[in-house]
Scaffold this motif. Structure first.
Motif, PDB file in Angstrom:
ATOM      1  N   UNK A 163       6.445  -2.306   7.497  1.00 32.27           N
ATOM      2  CA  UNK A 163       6.646  -2.980   6.209  1.00 32.27           C
ATOM      3  C   UNK A 163       5.362  -2.979   5.375  1.00 32.27           C
ATOM      4  N   UNK A 164       4.249  -3.300   6.013  1.00 28.86           N
ATOM      5  CA  UNK A 164       2.973  -3.343   5.302  1.00 28.86           C
ATOM      6  C   UNK A 164       2.568  -1.949   4.824  1.00 28.86           C
ATOM      7  N   UNK A 165       2.678  -0.957   5.693  1.00 35.32           N
ATOM      8  CA  UNK A 165       2.287   0.403   5.337  1.00 35.32           C
ATOM      9  C   UNK A 165       3.160   0.950   4.213  1.00 35.32           C
ATOM     10  N   UNK A 225       2.038  -0.656   0.860  1.00 38.98           N
ATOM     11  CA  UNK A 225       0.735  -0.188   0.398  1.00 38.98           C
ATOM     12  C   UNK A 225       0.779   1.273  -0.057  1.00 38.98           C
ATOM     13  N   UNK A 226       1.513   2.100   0.650  1.00 38.45           N
ATOM     14  CA  UNK A 226       1.587   3.512   0.266  1.00 38.45           C
ATOM     15  C   UNK A 226       2.383   3.703  -1.020  1.00 38.45           C
ATOM     16  N   UNK A 230       8.038   5.074  11.221  1.00 39.94           N
ATOM     17  CA  UNK A 230       7.656   6.415  10.770  1.00 39.94           C
ATOM     18  C   UNK A 230       7.715   6.438   9.254  1.00 39.94           C
ATOM     19  N   UNK A 231       6.669   6.946   8.626  1.00 42.40           N
ATOM     20  CA  UNK A 231       6.675   7.126   7.173  1.00 42.40           C
ATOM     21  C   UNK A 231       6.392   8.591   6.883  1.00 42.40           C
ATOM     22  N   UNK A 237      -4.839   0.315   6.488  1.00 45.45           N
ATOM     23  CA  UNK A 237      -5.725   0.306   5.325  1.00 45.45           C
ATOM     24  C   UNK A 237      -6.573   1.575   5.265  1.00 45.45           C
ATOM     25  N   UNK A 238      -7.036   2.032   6.417  1.00 42.22           N
ATOM     26  CA  UNK A 238      -7.786   3.287   6.463  1.00 42.22           C
ATOM     27  C   UNK A 238      -6.926   4.451   5.978  1.00 42.22           C
ATOM     28  N   UNK A 239      -5.675   4.478   6.421  1.00 42.18           N
ATOM     29  CA  UNK A 239      -4.754   5.517   5.987  1.00 42.18           C
ATOM     30  C   UNK A 239      -4.566   5.482   4.475  1.00 42.18           C
TER      31      UNK A 239
END
Length: 405
Positions: A309-311, A314-315, A333-334, A391-393
């Motif tokens: 959910x977070x990723x 942010x993306x 998986x995104x 966050x690094x991604x």
């Protein structure tokens, strides 16, 4: 075990290394998961202390190895809620299991019989069935997908007929993360007398399938995607089907009696386990399952849902970024692209920053052809990943976009 992310990450030696001068961010878990020291130590222990061939020796080492190998089979049986231990066939992995079944059905299908696959399949759940059709004259039909990355169930229902003999669907798409409605797919197939094989390679690290509840005829998976070693997996098959299928390979272990006039075959599961198996791998597969169960699949699912959910949020905040299969029914998986930028170029820049993602068609080229794209960037998360790594991604993707635009 309480879900302690710091303690969990400490179990995985590789997570402490650096890549290109940066702390590793490993987001290629859909290709293979990392291995905890409990699994690594299990392999070392086997080769250090009781390495021997199994099922054949009367000496102590052989008996110890046999006991450990069969205990692993028992752990797998219990984990997947399989009725009988001999319905667990050790294989070299998911692909081996699929080919074993496809080979067996060569003698059971006739010209004009129909088999069904889905548009979301990995190549390993497409090519063996194409080869089967070439050998038998059976007809391959495909369940279509939609723009959301989901199967069109109503079209599946239309494909089913009294000619349908087999249905093959993955539990979860490796390319998109879509969770398929396999229980409904199985039920509908059984109504027309068809058998069903489910490719569980992408599912078993995220969820705990109950194979008796699913009433599935065949289920295949690999150890290496659920914290176990490469080169080992399982085929589950209902006893009635495994009895019907002929052996896939001939050799030692799979025989009852051999003469130059005639050979008779061993009982299940040994009928399908010719030759010396990956003994250390099988034992370590059991250790991996015990490790995951100690953490708990409910805890794993909750943690990974939060990561996903977070990723996703942010993306999607990055202008021009598109996520394929941005749906509710999916695992962590995104699969994404940025308009005007080739996914390979993004992956290359991320690697320079110590971030491991997968780029390309992910052995699911028909999916990419459907979306009319060369491939995607795939970030696949596991229970040992962190929000800081997300966050690094995100920062890495932003930098790649800036450099490549």
């Amino acid at each position: 075990m309480a879900f302690d992310i710091k303690k969990i990450r400490a179990d995985f030696p590789i997570l402490s290394r650096e890549v290109n001068g940066y702390p590793l961010v490993y987001l290629d878990n859909a290709a293979t998961s990392q291995k905890p020291k409990q699994v690594i130590d299990c392999i070392v222990d086997y080769y250090s202390n009781y390495n021997a061939n199994i099922h054949r020796g009367v000496h102590s080492l052989s008996q110890e190895a046999t006991d450990a190998y069969e205990q692993a089979r028992k752990a797998i049986q219990e984990h997947f809620n399989i009725e009988k231990t001999h319905e667990v066939i050790f294989t070299s992995g998911t692909t081996h299991g699929i080919n074993l079944v496809a080979n067996g059905f060569s003698s059971l299908l006739e010209k004009g019989d129909e088999i069904i696959v889905s548009a979301l399949e990995h190549h390993s759940n497409i090519v063996p069935w194409q080869m089967l059709c070439e050998r038998t004259g059976a007809i391959l039909k495909v369940i279509p997908m939609n723009q959301d990355g989901m199967l069109v169930f109503s079209e599946y229902e239309k494909l089913l007929s009294d000619k349908t003999r087999l249905v093959f669907v993955n539990h979860i798409s490796n390319a998109l993360g879509t969770i398929n409605p396999i229980k409904s797919i199985i039920k509908k197939a059984h109504q027309v007398g068809a058998a069903v094989l489910i490719d569980g390679a992408q599912a078993c690290s995220h969820i705990k399938p109950d194979l008796q509840s699913l009433d599935v005829d065949f289920y295949v998976t690999s150890a290496h995607k659920m914290c176990g070693p490469t080169g080992v997996g399982i085929l589950y098959g209902k006893e009635e089907w495994l009895t019907k299928l002929p052996p896939y390979q001939g050799g030692g272990e799979m025989i009852a009696e051999v003469t130059f006039e005639k050979t008779t075959y061993a009982d299940l599961p040994h009928k399908f386990e010719a030759g010396t198996p990956n003994i250390a791998g099988g034992i370590a597969f059991g250790a991996a399952i015990n490790y995951l169960n100690a953490i708990g699949f409910d805890a794993i699912a909750t943690y990974e849902e939060n990561i996903l959910e977070y990723a996703t949020k942010e993306l999607l905040a990055i202008d021009g970024l598109k996520i394929y299969a941005d749906i509710k029914e999916k695992t962590s998986v995104i699969s994404f692209n940025i308009e005007g930028i080739h996914p390979y170029d993004i992956g290359t820049i991320l690697d320079k920053m110590g971030i491991a993602v997968r780029t390309g068609h992910h052995c699911a080229q028909p999916i990419m052809d459907y979306f009319k794209i060369p491939g995607t960037v795939r970030a696949s998360f596991a229970f040992y990943n962190t929000l800081e790594e997300v966050n690094r991604l995100v920062e890495g993707v932003k930098k790649a976009k800036m450099m490549l635009s």
